[in-house]
Design a protein around this motif. Structure first.
Motif, mmCIF file in Angstrom:
data_model
loop_
_atom_site.group_PDB
_atom_site.id
_atom_site.type_symbol
_atom_site.label_atom_id
_atom_site.label_comp_id
_atom_site.label_asym_id
_atom_site.label_seq_id
_atom_site.Cartn_x
_atom_site.Cartn_y
_atom_site.Cartn_z
ATOM 1 N N VAL A 52 0.835 -1.198 0.000
ATOM 2 C CA VAL A 52 0.000 0.000 0.000
ATOM 3 C C VAL A 52 0.874 1.253 0.000
ATOM 4 O O VAL A 52 1.720 1.436 0.877
ATOM 5 N N VAL A 53 0.668 2.120 -0.989
ATOM 6 C CA VAL A 53 1.398 3.379 -1.098
ATOM 7 C C VAL A 53 0.825 4.377 -0.101
ATOM 8 O O VAL A 53 -0.371 4.678 -0.122
ATOM 9 N N LEU A 54 1.693 4.886 0.782
ATOM 10 C CA LEU A 54 1.322 5.918 1.748
ATOM 11 C C LEU A 54 2.211 7.140 1.548
ATOM 12 O O LEU A 54 3.260 7.059 0.906
ATOM 13 N N THR A 76 -0.493 14.375 0.092
ATOM 14 C CA THR A 76 -1.320 14.497 1.292
ATOM 15 C C THR A 76 -0.995 13.381 2.273
ATOM 16 O O THR A 76 -0.974 12.199 1.913
ATOM 17 N N LYS A 77 -0.764 13.754 3.513
ATOM 18 C CA LYS A 77 -0.365 12.787 4.532
ATOM 19 C C LYS A 77 -1.481 11.798 4.825
ATOM 20 O O LYS A 77 -2.651 12.158 4.957
ATOM 21 N N ASN A 78 -1.099 10.532 4.932
ATOM 22 C CA ASN A 78 -2.028 9.510 5.398
ATOM 23 C C ASN A 78 -1.962 9.471 6.921
ATOM 24 O O ASN A 78 -0.945 9.100 7.500
ATOM 25 N N SER A 79 -3.040 9.857 7.539
ATOM 26 C CA SER A 79 -3.081 9.965 8.996
ATOM 27 C C SER A 79 -3.065 8.594 9.653
ATOM 28 O O SER A 79 -3.287 7.554 9.002
ATOM 29 N N ALA A 80 -2.861 8.598 10.958
ATOM 30 C CA ALA A 80 -2.910 7.346 11.717
ATOM 31 C C ALA A 80 -4.277 6.689 11.572
ATOM 32 O O ALA A 80 -4.387 5.462 11.454
ATOM 33 N N TYR A 119 7.834 9.717 10.282
ATOM 34 C CA TYR A 119 6.431 9.441 9.972
ATOM 35 C C TYR A 119 5.971 8.152 10.637
ATOM 36 O O TYR A 119 4.909 8.107 11.276
ATOM 37 N N TRP A 120 6.748 7.090 10.494
ATOM 38 C CA TRP A 120 6.341 5.810 11.086
ATOM 39 C C TRP A 120 6.159 5.938 12.601
ATOM 40 O O TRP A 120 5.189 5.407 13.157
ATOM 41 N N LEU A 121 7.064 6.636 13.237
ATOM 42 C CA LEU A 121 6.945 6.788 14.694
ATOM 43 C C LEU A 121 5.737 7.647 15.061
ATOM 44 O O LEU A 121 5.115 7.437 16.109
ATOM 45 N N SER A 122 5.374 8.582 14.175
ATOM 46 C CA SER A 122 4.222 9.444 14.469
ATOM 47 C C SER A 122 2.902 8.687 14.381
ATOM 48 O O SER A 122 1.902 9.118 14.959
ATOM 49 N N ILE A 123 2.883 7.576 13.641
ATOM 50 C CA ILE A 123 1.648 6.791 13.527
ATOM 51 C C ILE A 123 1.802 5.424 14.215
ATOM 52 O O ILE A 123 1.069 4.475 13.903
ATOM 53 N N ALA A 124 2.740 5.329 15.129
ATOM 54 C CA ALA A 124 3.014 4.046 15.787
ATOM 55 C C ALA A 124 1.768 3.474 16.448
ATOM 56 O O ALA A 124 1.597 2.245 16.512
ATOM 57 N N GLY A 125 0.880 4.328 16.899
ATOM 58 C CA GLY A 125 -0.340 3.853 17.539
ATOM 59 C C GLY A 125 -1.213 3.022 16.613
ATOM 60 O O GLY A 125 -1.943 2.134 17.065
ATOM 61 N N ALA A 126 -1.139 3.325 15.305
ATOM 62 C CA ALA A 126 -1.916 2.551 14.333
ATOM 63 C C ALA A 126 -1.242 1.229 13.993
ATOM 64 O O ALA A 126 -1.901 0.297 13.535
ATOM 65 N N LEU A 127 0.065 1.151 14.227
ATOM 66 C CA LEU A 127 0.830 -0.026 13.848
ATOM 67 C C LEU A 127 0.975 -1.032 14.979
ATOM 68 O O LEU A 127 0.941 -2.252 14.740
ATOM 69 N N ASN A 128 1.156 -0.539 16.188
ATOM 70 C CA ASN A 128 1.418 -1.422 17.319
ATOM 71 C C ASN A 128 0.251 -2.378 17.545
ATOM 72 O O ASN A 128 -0.917 -1.975 17.526
ATOM 73 N N GLY A 129 0.591 -3.641 17.729
ATOM 74 C CA GLY A 129 -0.431 -4.666 17.893
ATOM 75 C C GLY A 129 -0.858 -5.311 16.597
ATOM 76 O O GLY A 129 -1.642 -6.269 16.603
ATOM 77 N N GLN A 130 -0.349 -4.801 15.469
ATOM 78 C CA GLN A 130 -0.734 -5.330 14.144
ATOM 79 C C GLN A 130 0.409 -6.104 13.495
ATOM 80 O O GLN A 130 0.414 -6.300 12.272
ATOM 81 N N GLU A 131 1.349 -6.565 14.299
ATOM 82 C CA GLU A 131 2.535 -7.240 13.762
ATOM 83 C C GLU A 131 2.211 -8.513 12.987
ATOM 84 O O GLU A 131 2.987 -8.939 12.132
#
Length: 448
Positions: free
Chosen positions: A79-81, A88-92, A134-146
């Motif tokens: 997926v291109v982000l 345009t930024k893809n938000s969390a 950027y990745w660290l700014s949206i870490a909340g969307a990523l954590n738990g989705q490993e």
């Protein structure tokens, strides 16, 4: 729209293989992991990517694309982000929705930041360090989705200039991601617009892999005009396999403005060596590479010739994709419909055989499939023939040019599935009607 690749020139293949030495960790229990050069899903089952790229950041309204590529058999979508630096930024929240769409459709998500494309040569491109922000700014969307997500730090992070720091920059980016709590498998792209004609990634991959405290990094090569011969493809991928380092073909096409890649070898070699791949791209291309669309205007019912090749051709998605075991809770196995005729005998040299299977049947209709297998020598085309004995009539077919004279049917290969290596197979399908009896006919095959 993806930027057109520029290549400084074809580089000579080096005769010396890089020497890699590293220790592999045990499988992680929380998500994807890497061991002995292979990628494993959270169930401990080897996972081989078979999917496509989707330009979500430019077409955020095309959310049906996830279901559409899954329906065509894919097990992964890249997926291109955007980090917001070039587009345009893809938000969390948006990224969370993308992950939800992947999970709802039993797909693995490879998420990538596209703003790094061509850094050092492309105006406005950002550094890998900025991508990490950027990745660290949206870490909340990523954590738990490993279990469902692989983080691709940045797309094609260098052009043909300034790529000497590729190894150091990627090592530092990985360390920052780990320190910031990102526990996912990480994917890193090659320099030189992803094509690594300088062999910078190939010769420094072990260093980057060992810089990851989790030893959970996968390398991604993009194959366009630089990889226009079988020798170049097999040499490059083979060196990673020999070194025990994980490699995927993160992008490739069947044609390109910088040269014509050998997609048949990419697909066949990847299948033989269990190497993942992600074709570029589902739909929405511009800038002169519109021919790389797999679906016209995002419509899965209007696959282009490239889409047909990727999804339905020899060694394509339908034939080779296996769903991640995290979605089934057990080791995935390919469907094995009971054949209605005995399996074919060993094909003669230079010839072919065909087998007929009823895949699914309902009152008044059924779906059939014919598998064509080359003999002990390669073939350049094939023709199959059969005669229905019970009045069956075909109403729709795919992956073959089908014609009939009454109950006698003839099916010939189309442009993307006629060439088969020795012992290789392809298949085509059809929907037909029946009434009373639906006996399986004998099918003959003639090679050309």
């Amino acid at each position: 729209m993806r930027k057109r690749l520029t290549v400084a020139g074809a580089a000579l293949l080096t005769l010396l293989a890089a020497v890699f030495a590293f220790v592999q960790p045990a499988h992680a229990a929380t998500g994807f992991s890497v061991a002995n050069g292979r990628l494993y899903d959270a169930g401990g089952v080897e996972f081989v990517m078979r999917g496509v790229n989707h330009a979500h950041t430019w077409y955020p309204q095309q959310t049906s694309s996830f279901a559409n590529v899954k329906a065509l058999g894919a097990n992964t979508v890249r997926v291109v982000l955007s980090s917001g630096d070039r587009w345009t930024k893809n938000s969390a929240a948006d990224v969370s929705n993308v992950i939800s769409l992947c999970k709802a459709n039993r797909l693995i998500c490879v998420l990538e930041v596209h703003d790094t494309t061509g850094y050092g040569e492309q105006s406005g491109a950002i550094t890998l360090d900025r991508a990490v922000d950027y990745w660290l700014s949206i870490a909340g969307a990523l954590n738990g989705q490993e279990k469902y997500v692989i983080v691709n730090i940045g797309n094609e992070p260098y052009g043909n200039q300034g790529y000497a720091t590729w190894a150091t920059d990627n090592a530092n980016a990985i360390k920052r991601l780990r320190a910031g709590g990102i526990a996912h498998t990480i994917m890193v792209d090659a320099p030189n617009w992803g094509q690594d004609w300088s062999f910078t990634m190939r010769d420094n991959a072990a260093t980057v892999f060992n810089a990851d405290p989790a030893r959970n990094t996968v390398f991604s090569i993009h194959m366009y005009g630089v990889f226009d011969t079988a020798a170049e493809i097999t040499d490059y991928l083979g060196r990673f396999r020999s070194a025990g380092l994980p490699i995927v073909v993160g992008e490739f096409g069947f044609n390109h403005s910088d040269g014509n890649p050998d997609e048949d070898t990419i697909l066949s070699y990847s299948q033989a060596n269990r190497i993942g791949w992600l074709g570029w791209s589902w739909s929405g291309n511009g800038g002169g590479v519109e021919y790389l669309d797999m679906a016209t205007s995002f419509n899965p019912a209007q696959l282009t010739s490239w889409g047909q090749r990727i999804f339905n051709g020899a060694n394509g998605i339908r034939a080779t994709a296996r769903e991640a075991s995290v979605y089934s809770g057990s080791t995935p196995t390919p469907p094995t419909p009971t054949p209605t005729t005995p399996p074919p005998t060993t094909p003669p040299a230079g010839g072919c055989t065909a087998s007929y299977t009823i895949v699914n049947q309902w009152q008044g209709g059924f779906q059939g499939e014919v598998k064509v297998t080359a003999g002990s020598a390669a073939i350049t085309g094939w023709t199959t023939r059969w005669t229905f004995a019970n009045g069956q009539t075909v109403s729709q077919s795919w992956n073959a040019a089908l014609s009939n004279s009454g109950a006698s049917y003839t099916a010939r290969n189309v442009d993307y599935n006629g060439r088969l290596g020795a012992g290789a197979s392809t298949s085509f399908g059809f929907v037909a009607g029946w009434n009373g009896t639906n006996a399986a006919p004998a099918v003959t095959c003639t090679a050309s």
